[in-house]
Design an enzyme around this catalytic site. Structure first.
Site, short mmCIF file in Angstrom:
data_model
loop_
_atom_site.label_atom_id
_atom_site.label_comp_id
_atom_site.label_asym_id
_atom_site.label_seq_id
_atom_site.Cartn_x
_atom_site.Cartn_y
_atom_site.Cartn_z
N SER A 1 0.83 -1.20 0.00
CA SER A 1 0.00 0.00 0.00
C SER A 1 0.87 1.24 0.00
O SER A 1 2.01 1.23 0.46
CB SER A 1 -0.89 0.03 1.24
OG SER A 1 -0.17 0.52 2.37
N ASP A 2 0.32 2.34 -0.53
CA ASP A 2 0.97 3.62 -0.30
C ASP A 2 0.88 3.92 1.19
O ASP A 2 0.09 3.32 1.92
CB ASP A 2 0.32 4.72 -1.14
CG ASP A 2 1.29 5.84 -1.48
OD1 ASP A 2 2.30 6.00 -0.75
OD2 ASP A 2 1.06 6.55 -2.47
#
Length: 791
Positions: free
Chosen positions: A287-288
């Site tokens: 994920s960012d």
């Protein structure tokens, strides 16, 4: 499911010092893992990763789903930092440490992607990426970085206001895809068994907004019609996943049609892993940073952190980046039965298989383990850093003043906001270069009699800045102004609201260029509306530098003096300033409408300077046949193609990759200087659904060192996919009809041909939400540009 007694307060300890992370590899010779299959270099990579995960307790597993993974001391599994950066060289990031002095105190800093892309030279991209990967691996071997790097940024740069456009290869998905193809070859290496590093394609998907007029990326819902999604936003990721089998992909902050990207099973499972078959290596999704936290805190898609973690892992996210103190409640998700053990085991296995394939457990059997400090900042790396800057610069205006050799008798003025600012040249996501060469440094080293230097403003002048600049210009034979914008204007979390030159800079340029001296403007940053400079007869030349890296100043003077002749082309459209009032940044559509004048060169035809524009110090002609090819009159090929016979000859799994036959064209240097030439080919057609794009890039190549009078043949490596279009359902279709190939910007020649037979569907796109009522409603909302229902 029994509730774990321990709630893993160890997560609070994840902020330990960086030098404690990635400082060693697992000991497979004498450590606890010695007899675990993960240390057997002859075993299958998936089996090795699964064996490691099977040996871990649930508490140990739950400590290893975030970027600061704790490892498992009992097993001899070191802690590991998954967050290293290398956008255009090994870069500052939590997982990367530069030593204070001596070995590993610096790394080569290349031109930013927007500048490197402007060279339209895929071989150069691959060579640069090879050096970045080599240096990154050397850093990892010495405990100064991890094995995975969160690069490249491949979101197409469709709107000039986006603050992170400088990180990308530009606005055209075909150009971006080819850039990515060659970049990944260089970064991950050419060893079939072991990756040099693990690259991460980001940000998946439809991400190109930071913070604009109160809209913030963490809560933004990108409403994207299926046609635009498949045709424009996803092709670079298709290259990463389907065609290049990249090690990792990052899911983005935003929602896509109502579902947060990191909880979007349609994007991550249906499209990425099933439709594109991104499963050969059990590749992982990260994920960012805080994007999983945003699922509940900003998107309000679920109510709790535990629900957000469960949604992310169930949808296909495998590792979560945390930042700024926000945690990820994977423990709560597991304890509350929001995510099952087999889902978490799958995620861990994907992560560790990535490390297995990067030689993490291989010891001396790892072909890249021997890379060390002597492999960083080599002569080859320095030469490539300079080339990446020089070849990506684009000449936008020239009244004949350039090239301008500099002599000992000359006195020159070097003025402007980046004339002596080394940090500005580096852009963002940069590391620590061993040195920098600013324009002032290069000018002083040119051997001229005197250099008169003065600072210049970015937004507003300070002190006697204007007077100093005018005095410097008055005392010089020629004036060089180094201005534009930098990352204080455009960067991550900072979108622009205007795309015109800052008024203070325009006023200064007008003043110093009205003194009767030759005046050259060298522009830093992404595109600005150059209309006032193009129309100003006192401005002799404009050279766009983008963000050229450590050699930026020297590269600019290489072009100015003619040491290297310019051949770069704009990888983005230069829009007029009024464009920002015509369409909001939040509008994700590409095609013209009553509220959108169209985006990119495919749909917008009122550019100040178009995509692909770039001048030379010589003249070139390009033609599909004999003659000079300067009259862009329609010519018809003797060939009429039939879709049935074309497809019958294609035995590739993915029909869009099948080659399409076509006659090459000729390029001749009709001027007096040897120069590179970027041969651009576009296609246009009225086949398929309306509206029809103005044209689309289908082929490019950079011809090196074309001598005066020399003619080169350019082979068009066209595919079915180059001709095909995407329908409203996302299907890729090769339509029957007339097509025209067009050479160069401005156009020099074109040739038309016909495709007959049935419309051939090359790719049937999977629809979201299944085939039931919910799926039908979702498809309707996507087509109409409304938020989709949740699956």
């Amino acid at each position: 499911m029994a509730v774990l007694k321990r709630t893993l307060t160890v997560f609070a300890a994840l902020c330990f010092a960086h030098n404690a992370i990635s400082d060693r590899y697992p000991d497979c010779l004498a450590g606890p893992l010695l007899n675990n299959t993960v240390c057997n270099v002859e075993a299958d990579a998936a089996q090795r990763a699964a064996a490691l995960v099977a040996a871990m307790t649930m508490e140990e597993k739950l400590a290893n789903f975030v970027d600061k993974s704790l490892g498992a001391e009992r097993l001899g599994l070191p802690s590991y930092y998954w967050w290293s950066e290398a956008l255009h060289g090994v870069a500052y990031s939590p997982g990367v440490t530069f030593s204070g002095s001596g070995e590993f105190e610096s790394a080569t800093s290349f031109a930013n992607p927007i500048t490197l892309s402007a060279a339209f030279d895929d071989a150069l991209v691959e060579s640069v990426a090879g050096i970045i990967g080599q240096e990154a691996r050397a850093f990892a071997n010495a405990g100064h970085a991890g094995l995975d790097f969160w690069t490249p940024n491949i979101n197409p740069f469709k709107d000039p206001r986006w603050g992170r456009g400088l990180e990308t290869p530009g606005e055209d998905p075909f150009r971006v895809s080819n850039y990515v193809k060659h970049l990944l070859k260089g970064l991950e290496g050419n060893n079939n068994k072991t990756r040099q590093i693990i690259a991460t394609c980001k940000h998946y998907a439809a991400y190109d907004l930071e913070r604009w007029n109160g809209v913030v990326r963490y809560a933004f819902d990108a409403i994207v019609p299926m046609q635009d999604l498949v045709e424009y936003y996803l092709p670079p990721f298709k290259q990463c996943a389907r065609d290049s089998n990249v090690g990792s992909i990052m899911c983005s902050y935003n929602s896509v049609n109502g579902t947060p990207a990191c909880a979007n099973s349609y994007l991550m499972q249906t499209v990425l892993r099933e439709h594109w078959n991104w499963t050969a290596h059990n590749n992982y999704v990260v994920s960012d940073c805080n994007a999983v936290h945003n699922i509940y805190a900003d998107h309000k898609w679920v109510k709790t952190a535990a629900q957000a973690a469960g949604a992310a892992f169930n949808a296909g996210t495998d590792n979560v980046c945390e930042a700024g103190g926000w945690g990820t409640d994977v423990v709560g998700a597991y304890n509350q039965s929001l995510v099952k053990k087999d889902v978490l085991d799958r995620a861990l296995s994907r992560q560790y298989e990535g490390l297995v394939r990067a030689g993490y457990f291989d010891g001396s059997a790892d072909p890249y383990r021997a890379l060390r400090w002597s492999d960083v900042i080599t002569d080859e790396a320095l030469n490539l850093a300079r080339r990446s800057a020089v070849n990506g610069m684009v000449l936008l205006k020239n009244d004949g003043i350039l090239p301008k050799p500099l002599f000992r008798k000359d006195t020159i003025a070097v003025i402007g906001m980046w004339a002596n600012n080394s940090n500005a040249m580096l852009g963002n996501y940069n590391g620590k270069p061993p040195f920098t060469v600013t324009p002032l440094d290069a000018a002083k080293g040119s051997g001229v009699k005197k250099v008169n230097y003065a600072k210049g403003p970015i937004n507003s002048p300070t002190g006697n800045m204007t007077d100093a600049a005018i005095n410097a210009a008055k005392s010089s034979d020629i004036v060089f102004y180094f201005g534009g914008i930098d990352v204080s204007i455009e960067s991550e979390d900072r979108d622009r609201t205007t795309i015109t030159w800052p008024e203070s800079q325009l006023a200064l340029i007008n003043s110093i260029c009205s003194l009767g001296k030759p005046c050259v403007v060298v522009q830093l940053g992404t595109q600005l509306d150059n209309t006032p400079l193009l129309n100003n007869k006192n401005i002799s030349a404009i050279l766009w530098a983008g963000y050229p890296g450590m050699y930026g100043g020297l590269a600019a003077f290489d072009i100015i003096t003619g040491a290297v002749n310019p051949a770069g082309r704009l990888p983005i459209t230069q829009y007029p300033g009024i464009y920002t009032s015509q369409v909001p940044l939040t509008d994700m559509t590409l095609r013209p409408s009553s509220t959108n004048p169209g985006r990119t060169y495919k749909w917008y035809n009122k550019a100040v300077l178009p995509f692909g524009y770039g001048l030379h110090y010589t003249n070139f002609t390009a033609s599909f046949g004999p003659g000079n090819g300067t009259n862009a009159t329609s010519k018809r090929s003797p060939h009429i193609y039939n879709t049935n016979s074309l497809l019958a000859d294609c035995d590739l799994q993915y029909k869009d990759l099948c080659p399409f036959p076509f006659t090459p064209f000729l390029v001749q240097n009709t001027g007096g200087a040897t120069s590179d030439f970027v041969a651009l080919t576009f296609i246009s057609s009225k086949a398929g659904p309306a509206p029809h794009p103005i044209k689309e890039l289908v082929s490019y190549t950079r011809l090196k060192g074309v001598a005066p009078g020399e003619t080169r043949q350019v082979q068009l490596n066209l595919t079915f996919g180059n001709l095909a279009r995407v329908d409203q359902n996302g299907n890729t279709v090769l339509y029957s009809g007339e097509y025209c190939l067009r050479i160069d910007v401005p156009e020099q020649d074109k040739i038309c041909f016909e495709v007959r037979g049935r419309d051939a569907v090359l790719d049937v796109w999977p629809q979201p939400g299944g085939n039931g009522t919910a799926g039908t409603e979702m498809r309707k909302r996507i087509r109409k540009g409304r938020t989709a229902v949740r699956p």
